[in-house]
Design an enzyme around this catalytic site. Structure first.
Site, PDB file in Angstrom:
ATOM      1  N   SER A 232       6.992   2.995  12.596  1.00 17.64           N
ATOM      2  CA  SER A 232       5.614   2.945  13.090  1.00 17.64           C
ATOM      3  C   SER A 232       5.473   3.761  14.359  1.00 17.64           C
ATOM      4  O   SER A 232       6.401   3.819  15.179  1.00 17.64           O
ATOM      5  CB  SER A 232       5.211   1.494  13.373  1.00 17.64           C
ATOM      6  OG  SER A 232       3.984   1.435  14.089  1.00 17.64           O
TER       7      SER A 232
ATOM      8  N   ILE B 149     -24.942  -1.303   8.549  1.00 19.91           N
ATOM      9  CA  ILE B 149     -24.926  -2.108   9.775  1.00 19.91           C
ATOM     10  C   ILE B 149     -24.863  -1.192  10.989  1.00 19.91           C
ATOM     11  O   ILE B 149     -23.981  -0.327  11.068  1.00 19.91           O
ATOM     12  CB  ILE B 149     -23.718  -3.064   9.766  1.00 19.91           C
ATOM     13  CG1 ILE B 149     -23.844  -4.053   8.597  1.00 19.91           C
ATOM     14  CG2 ILE B 149     -23.597  -3.804  11.101  1.00 19.91           C
ATOM     15  CD1 ILE B 149     -22.619  -4.921   8.407  1.00 19.91           C
TER      16      ILE B 149
ATOM     17  N   ARG C 228       7.548  -6.962   7.939  1.00 19.79           N
ATOM     18  CA  ARG C 228       6.548  -7.903   8.462  1.00 19.79           C
ATOM     19  C   ARG C 228       5.599  -7.050   9.274  1.00 19.79           C
ATOM     20  O   ARG C 228       5.979  -6.480  10.302  1.00 19.79           O
ATOM     21  CB  ARG C 228       7.188  -8.975   9.335  1.00 19.79           C
ATOM     22  CG  ARG C 228       6.192 -10.056   9.787  1.00 19.79           C
ATOM     23  CD  ARG C 228       6.892 -11.141  10.602  1.00 19.79           C
ATOM     24  NE  ARG C 228       6.067 -12.328  10.759  1.00 19.79           N
ATOM     25  CZ  ARG C 228       5.235 -12.554  11.768  1.00 19.79           C
ATOM     26  NH1 ARG C 228       5.114 -11.658  12.741  1.00 19.79           N
ATOM     27  NH2 ARG C 228       4.529 -13.663  11.847  1.00 19.79           N
TER      28      ARG C 228
ATOM     29  N   TYR D 121       5.693  -6.200  17.231  1.00 18.81           N
ATOM     30  CA  TYR D 121       5.879  -5.385  16.034  1.00 18.81           C
ATOM     31  C   TYR D 121       6.564  -4.067  16.383  1.00 18.81           C
ATOM     32  O   TYR D 121       7.558  -3.666  15.764  1.00 18.81           O
ATOM     33  CB  TYR D 121       4.527  -5.129  15.370  1.00 18.81           C
ATOM     34  CG  TYR D 121       4.569  -4.162  14.211  1.00 18.81           C
ATOM     35  CD1 TYR D 121       5.163  -4.519  13.012  1.00 18.81           C
ATOM     36  CD2 TYR D 121       3.998  -2.890  14.319  1.00 18.81           C
ATOM     37  CE1 TYR D 121       5.194  -3.629  11.935  1.00 18.81           C
ATOM     38  CE2 TYR D 121       4.022  -2.003  13.254  1.00 18.81           C
ATOM     39  CZ  TYR D 121       4.618  -2.379  12.072  1.00 18.81           C
ATOM     40  OH  TYR D 121       4.652  -1.499  11.019  1.00 18.81           O
TER      41      TYR D 121
ATOM     42  N   ALA E 103       4.268 -10.002  -7.287  1.00 17.10           N
ATOM     43  CA  ALA E 103       3.789  -9.294  -8.466  1.00 17.10           C
ATOM     44  C   ALA E 103       3.452  -7.850  -8.110  1.00 17.10           C
ATOM     45  O   ALA E 103       3.040  -7.546  -6.991  1.00 17.10           O
ATOM     46  CB  ALA E 103       2.557 -10.003  -9.024  1.00 17.10           C
TER      47      ALA E 103
ATOM     48  N   ALA F 196       9.151  -1.970   3.082  1.00 16.02           N
ATOM     49  CA  ALA F 196       8.841  -3.392   3.279  1.00 16.02           C
ATOM     50  C   ALA F 196       8.985  -3.757   4.749  1.00 16.02           C
ATOM     51  O   ALA F 196       9.862  -3.250   5.451  1.00 16.02           O
ATOM     52  CB  ALA F 196       9.764  -4.260   2.429  1.00 16.02           C
TER      53      ALA F 196
ATOM     54  N   PHE G 222       0.822  -1.209   0.000  1.00 16.54           N
ATOM     55  CA  PHE G 222       0.000   0.000   0.000  1.00 16.54           C
ATOM     56  C   PHE G 222       0.861   1.266   0.000  1.00 16.54           C
ATOM     57  O   PHE G 222       0.687   2.161  -0.835  1.00 16.54           O
ATOM     58  CB  PHE G 222      -0.923  -0.031   1.220  1.00 16.54           C
ATOM     59  CG  PHE G 222      -1.857   1.138   1.342  1.00 16.54           C
ATOM     60  CD1 PHE G 222      -2.610   1.569   0.264  1.00 16.54           C
ATOM     61  CD2 PHE G 222      -1.999   1.796   2.554  1.00 16.54           C
ATOM     62  CE1 PHE G 222      -3.487   2.649   0.383  1.00 16.54           C
ATOM     63  CE2 PHE G 222      -2.874   2.871   2.689  1.00 16.54           C
ATOM     64  CZ  PHE G 222      -3.606   3.295   1.603  1.00 16.54           C
TER      65      PHE G 222
ATOM     66  N   ILE H 216      -2.684   8.521   2.926  1.00 22.47           N
ATOM     67  CA  ILE H 216      -1.537   8.058   2.156  1.00 22.47           C
ATOM     68  C   ILE H 216      -0.893   9.216   1.394  1.00 22.47           C
ATOM     69  O   ILE H 216       0.332   9.292   1.274  1.00 22.47           O
ATOM     70  CB  ILE H 216      -1.942   6.913   1.191  1.00 22.47           C
ATOM     71  CG1 ILE H 216      -0.721   6.308   0.514  1.00 22.47           C
ATOM     72  CG2 ILE H 216      -2.974   7.382   0.189  1.00 22.47           C
ATOM     73  CD1 ILE H 216       0.203   5.551   1.417  1.00 22.47           C
TER      74      ILE H 216
END
Length: 319
Positions: free
Chosen positions: A115, A191, A72, A141, A38, A70, A14, A207
């Site tokens: 983060s 909802i 995890r 994390y 990809a 990049a 993203f 973003i």
């Protein structure tokens, strides 16, 4: 003057993909996409294989700047028995392998997308997180991201390669998935949600605003060896977020006025305390350092970002 070669990792993700598209729109940059899988960027720019799990590193010849997006990523329901070890393998060891290769190859600046979890899990009014606060990561994390930051700072002192650290909170925008996309689906379907009385304050970042700050940090002299937090500059409660998002979607927000303490009690009973913290707790960010050092303010308003996000959802996700 030749274009500045910028390698972006996580280019199928993203954030990474958005960064590459931003660079493609500016002729002073020559982006190189580094991706494990990809990517839609094939044919638009140079694409290189990159996998931190397999120690597959891209070529860095003549690259001026690396933007490392990049990772995890954090997940709500971690399944690994030793989550911290798994996060360290990628977010610490993998990052450092890439950064060492970058320093050896003569890369001038390494921009690390970290983060806000390095700062902690939440703040309490009137306190807010600032870029130079003492870090207090809590989950695996956040700990792995903090350890990666420390390793990069040490590498800077050893090699002279400039390091820029950017810590975003929850990022949203066109193409966002996970919990933010789920919220749009709930609102779209009408909802009823028991979130009509949440009075917390949370920082988010569109973003477009995150990518803009990354762009500025590519070559701004004052960004060298600094840590920045990033947000939209407008904090929202969970209730306000849902109402603003529903307005952008042109759908009514059916928010039931359930007290926050009752939601927290129910979440605790169900073992969902972390989820309740994100819904009911506060997490605020001060981006004053960005203004002072870089002259940077968020160029995209919250309402514009939400309209863009809603438009993409209607055109690409809604069934």
């Amino acid at each position: 003057m030749s274009a500045l070669k910028v390698l972006v990792t996580g280019a199928s993700g993203f954030v990474g993909e958005a960064v590459v598209f931003r660079l493609l729109a500016d002729k002073k940059f020559c982006p190189i996409a580094a991706s494990r899988g990809a990517t839609r960027l094939n044919g638009l720019c140079s694409v290189q294989p990159f996998d931190m799990n397999m120690d597959v590193l891209p070529a860095l010849d003549d690259v001026h700047v690396v933007i490392h997006a990049a990772a995890r990523v954090h997940v709500m329901n971690e399944t690994a028995e030793d989550a911290l070890t798994e996060f360290r393998k990628v977010n610490v060891d993998g990052t450092l392998r890439l950064a060492r290769r970058a320093a050896e190859s003569g890369v001038k600046r390494f921009i690390f997308v970290s983060s806000i979890k390095v700062n902690g899990e939440g703040s309490f009014a009137p306190s807010v997180y600032e870029a130079d606060d003492q870090p207090h990561p809590v989950d695996p994390y956040g700990i792995s991201k903090y350890e990666a930051e420390q390793a990069l700072k040490k590498l800077h002192s050893e090699t002279g390669m400039e390091v820029v650290i950017i810590r975003p909170p929850l990022v949203y925008g066109p193409g966002v998935k996970a919990n933010f996309q789920n919220m749009m689906m709930w609102l779209d379907k009408g909802i009823p949600l028991p979130l009509g009385l949440i009075r917390n304050q949370r920082s988010f970042v569109a973003i477009g605003n995150l990518v803009n700050l990354i762009d500025v940090c590519i070559d701004h002299p004052a960004a060298a060896n600094q840590t920045f937090l990033v947000s939209d500059g407008e904090d929202l409660s969970t209730t306000q977020l849902l109402r603003r998002l529903s307005r952008a979607m042109g759908r009514p927000a059916r928010l039931v006025p359930v007290p926050a303490w009752l939601l927290k009690l129910a979440a605790t009973t169900l073992g969902k305390q972390a989820f309740a913290q994100r819904l009911c707790g506060s997490l605020q960010i001060d981006i004053g350092k960005n203004r002072e050092l870089l002259g940077w303010t968020p160029p995209v308003s919250v309402d514009d970002a939400m309209r863009q996000t809603a438009d993409h959802y209607r055109e690409n996700v809604k069934r």
